[in-house]
Design a protein around this motif. Structure first.
Motif, PDB file in Angstrom:
ATOM      1  N   ILE A  23      27.403  51.940  45.085  1.00 56.80           N
ATOM      2  CA  ILE A  23      28.536  51.177  44.580  1.00 56.80           C
ATOM      3  C   ILE A  23      28.364  49.725  45.007  1.00 56.80           C
ATOM      4  O   ILE A  23      27.812  49.441  46.063  1.00 56.80           O
ATOM      5  CB  ILE A  23      29.876  51.744  45.102  1.00 56.80           C
ATOM      6  CG1 ILE A  23      31.056  51.016  44.473  1.00 56.80           C
ATOM      7  CG2 ILE A  23      29.949  51.686  46.598  1.00 56.80           C
ATOM      8  CD1 ILE A  23      32.401  51.661  44.750  1.00 56.80           C
ATOM      9  N   TYR A  24      28.775  48.847  44.150  1.00 58.72           N
ATOM     10  CA  TYR A  24      28.791  47.446  44.558  1.00 58.72           C
ATOM     11  C   TYR A  24      30.056  46.800  44.021  1.00 58.72           C
ATOM     12  O   TYR A  24      30.645  47.249  43.044  1.00 58.72           O
ATOM     13  CB  TYR A  24      27.553  46.683  44.092  1.00 58.72           C
ATOM     14  CG  TYR A  24      27.631  46.175  42.670  1.00 58.72           C
ATOM     15  CD1 TYR A  24      28.206  44.941  42.377  1.00 58.72           C
ATOM     16  CD2 TYR A  24      27.116  46.912  41.618  1.00 58.72           C
ATOM     17  CE1 TYR A  24      28.288  44.482  41.085  1.00 58.72           C
ATOM     18  CE2 TYR A  24      27.180  46.464  40.327  1.00 58.72           C
ATOM     19  CZ  TYR A  24      27.758  45.235  40.057  1.00 58.72           C
ATOM     20  OH  TYR A  24      27.839  44.782  38.774  1.00 58.72           O
ATOM     21  N   LYS A  25      30.468  45.778  44.694  1.00 53.55           N
ATOM     22  CA  LYS A  25      31.598  44.990  44.243  1.00 53.55           C
ATOM     23  C   LYS A  25      31.266  43.535  44.527  1.00 53.55           C
ATOM     24  O   LYS A  25      30.778  43.202  45.601  1.00 53.55           O
ATOM     25  CB  LYS A  25      32.880  45.386  44.977  1.00 53.55           C
ATOM     26  CG  LYS A  25      34.088  44.621  44.490  1.00 53.55           C
ATOM     27  CD  LYS A  25      35.369  45.111  45.110  1.00 53.55           C
ATOM     28  CE  LYS A  25      36.534  44.335  44.515  1.00 53.55           C
ATOM     29  NZ  LYS A  25      37.812  44.832  44.964  1.00 53.55           N
ATOM     30  N   SER A  26      31.494  42.686  43.538  1.00 53.74           N
ATOM     31  CA  SER A  26      31.239  41.270  43.742  1.00 53.74           C
ATOM     32  C   SER A  26      32.408  40.471  43.190  1.00 53.74           C
ATOM     33  O   SER A  26      33.107  40.914  42.277  1.00 53.74           O
ATOM     34  CB  SER A  26      29.928  40.846  43.095  1.00 53.74           C
ATOM     35  OG  SER A  26      30.093  40.638  41.719  1.00 53.74           O
ATOM     36  N   SER A  27      32.605  39.330  43.753  1.00 53.35           N
ATOM     37  CA  SER A  27      33.644  38.415  43.301  1.00 53.35           C
ATOM     38  C   SER A  27      33.022  37.052  43.091  1.00 53.35           C
ATOM     39  O   SER A  27      32.191  36.610  43.879  1.00 53.35           O
ATOM     40  CB  SER A  27      34.753  38.308  44.351  1.00 53.35           C
ATOM     41  OG  SER A  27      35.386  39.527  44.545  1.00 53.35           O
ATOM     42  N   ARG A  28      33.438  36.420  42.019  1.00 56.06           N
ATOM     43  CA  ARG A  28      32.980  35.059  41.777  1.00 56.06           C
ATOM     44  C   ARG A  28      34.164  34.235  41.305  1.00 56.06           C
ATOM     45  O   ARG A  28      35.119  34.764  40.732  1.00 56.06           O
ATOM     46  CB  ARG A  28      31.837  35.029  40.781  1.00 56.06           C
ATOM     47  CG  ARG A  28      32.143  35.635  39.448  1.00 56.06           C
ATOM     48  CD  ARG A  28      30.875  35.656  38.571  1.00 56.06           C
ATOM     49  NE  ARG A  28      31.030  36.559  37.464  1.00 56.06           N
ATOM     50  CZ  ARG A  28      31.525  36.221  36.283  1.00 56.06           C
ATOM     51  NH1 ARG A  28      31.914  34.993  36.044  1.00 56.06           N
ATOM     52  NH2 ARG A  28      31.636  37.121  35.322  1.00 56.06           N
ATOM     53  N   PRO A  29      34.122  32.948  41.557  1.00 55.87           N
ATOM     54  CA  PRO A  29      35.252  32.110  41.163  1.00 55.87           C
ATOM     55  C   PRO A  29      35.413  32.049  39.649  1.00 55.87           C
ATOM     56  O   PRO A  29      34.436  32.097  38.908  1.00 55.87           O
ATOM     57  CB  PRO A  29      34.912  30.737  41.722  1.00 55.87           C
ATOM     58  CG  PRO A  29      33.584  30.836  42.358  1.00 55.87           C
ATOM     59  CD  PRO A  29      33.082  32.231  42.236  1.00 55.87           C
ATOM     60  N   ASN A  30      36.654  31.956  39.234  1.00 55.59           N
ATOM     61  CA  ASN A  30      36.966  31.787  37.830  1.00 55.59           C
ATOM     62  C   ASN A  30      36.719  30.327  37.465  1.00 55.59           C
ATOM     63  O   ASN A  30      37.132  29.422  38.174  1.00 55.59           O
ATOM     64  CB  ASN A  30      38.431  32.174  37.592  1.00 55.59           C
ATOM     65  CG  ASN A  30      38.798  32.171  36.132  1.00 55.59           C
ATOM     66  OD1 ASN A  30      38.446  31.269  35.398  1.00 55.59           O
ATOM     67  ND2 ASN A  30      39.524  33.190  35.720  1.00 55.59           N
ATOM     68  N   ALA A  31      36.074  30.060  36.362  1.00 58.66           N
ATOM     69  CA  ALA A  31      35.722  28.695  35.966  1.00 58.66           C
ATOM     70  C   ALA A  31      36.950  27.840  35.650  1.00 58.66           C
ATOM     71  O   ALA A  31      36.922  26.625  35.798  1.00 58.66           O
ATOM     72  CB  ALA A  31      34.786  28.724  34.769  1.00 58.66           C
ATOM     73  N   PHE A  32      38.059  28.480  35.248  1.00 57.66           N
ATOM     74  CA  PHE A  32      39.229  27.715  34.828  1.00 57.66           C
ATOM     75  C   PHE A  32      40.307  27.617  35.914  1.00 57.66           C
ATOM     76  O   PHE A  32      41.010  26.624  36.004  1.00 57.66           O
ATOM     77  CB  PHE A  32      39.833  28.332  33.564  1.00 57.66           C
ATOM     78  CG  PHE A  32      38.876  28.322  32.416  1.00 57.66           C
ATOM     79  CD1 PHE A  32      38.561  27.133  31.770  1.00 57.66           C
ATOM     80  CD2 PHE A  32      38.254  29.483  32.000  1.00 57.66           C
ATOM     81  CE1 PHE A  32      37.667  27.115  30.717  1.00 57.66           C
ATOM     82  CE2 PHE A  32      37.368  29.474  30.942  1.00 57.66           C
ATOM     83  CZ  PHE A  32      37.071  28.288  30.298  1.00 57.66           C
ATOM     84  N   PHE A  33      40.435  28.646  36.721  1.00 63.34           N
ATOM     85  CA  PHE A  33      41.471  28.671  37.754  1.00 63.34           C
ATOM     86  C   PHE A  33      40.798  28.905  39.098  1.00 63.34           C
ATOM     87  O   PHE A  33      40.318  30.000  39.380  1.00 63.34           O
ATOM     88  CB  PHE A  33      42.492  29.782  37.477  1.00 63.34           C
ATOM     89  CG  PHE A  33      43.161  29.646  36.148  1.00 63.34           C
ATOM     90  CD1 PHE A  33      44.156  28.712  35.954  1.00 63.34           C
ATOM     91  CD2 PHE A  33      42.767  30.440  35.079  1.00 63.34           C
ATOM     92  CE1 PHE A  33      44.771  28.583  34.716  1.00 63.34           C
ATOM     93  CE2 PHE A  33      43.371  30.321  33.843  1.00 63.34           C
ATOM     94  CZ  PHE A  33      44.379  29.379  33.647  1.00 63.34           C
ATOM     95  N   GLU A  34      40.769  27.873  39.939  1.00 69.12           N
ATOM     96  CA  GLU A  34      40.041  27.961  41.198  1.00 69.12           C
ATOM     97  C   GLU A  34      40.572  29.028  42.140  1.00 69.12           C
ATOM     98  O   GLU A  34      39.834  29.564  42.955  1.00 69.12           O
ATOM     99  CB  GLU A  34      40.046  26.602  41.898  1.00 69.12           C
ATOM    100  CG  GLU A  34      39.202  25.573  41.178  1.00 69.12           C
ATOM    101  CD  GLU A  34      39.162  24.258  41.923  1.00 69.12           C
ATOM    102  OE1 GLU A  34      39.451  24.251  43.137  1.00 69.12           O
ATOM    103  OE2 GLU A  34      38.839  23.249  41.293  1.00 69.12           O
TER     104      GLU A  34
END
Length: 80
Positions: A23-34
């Motif tokens: 299993i993996y989970k990743s998070s990345r910033p949204n380009a429109f809402f910081e």
């Protein structure tokens, strides 16, 4: 009990050692809402096998077929 599996793509045979779950989970910033993030996660059904050199490899379970259990074809075991 030896279980022999065949990798569907390569047609190579392996000894089944065990199963696992990745299993993996990743998070990345949204380009429109910081302040918001985009979360992604995925589950993997994995199988550990050994080749004829004893090298351990991992495959997705959907990519393998059981061809032999203790020298017998699965159809000989009376499973419906």
């Amino acid at each position: 009990m030896a279980i022999i599996v065949k990798h569907k793509e390569s047609q190579n045979n392996y000894i089944l050692l065990g199963t696992g779950f990745g299993i993996y989970k990743s998070s990345r910033p949204n380009a429109f809402f910081e302040l918001l993030t985009i979360d992604e996660q995925e589950h993997f059904r994995l199988v550990a096998v050994a080749d004829h050199h004893g090298e351990i490899k991992w495959f997705y379970s959907k990519d393998l077929t059981v061809i032999e259990i203790d020298g017998r074809h699965p159809s000989e075991l009376g499973i419906n």
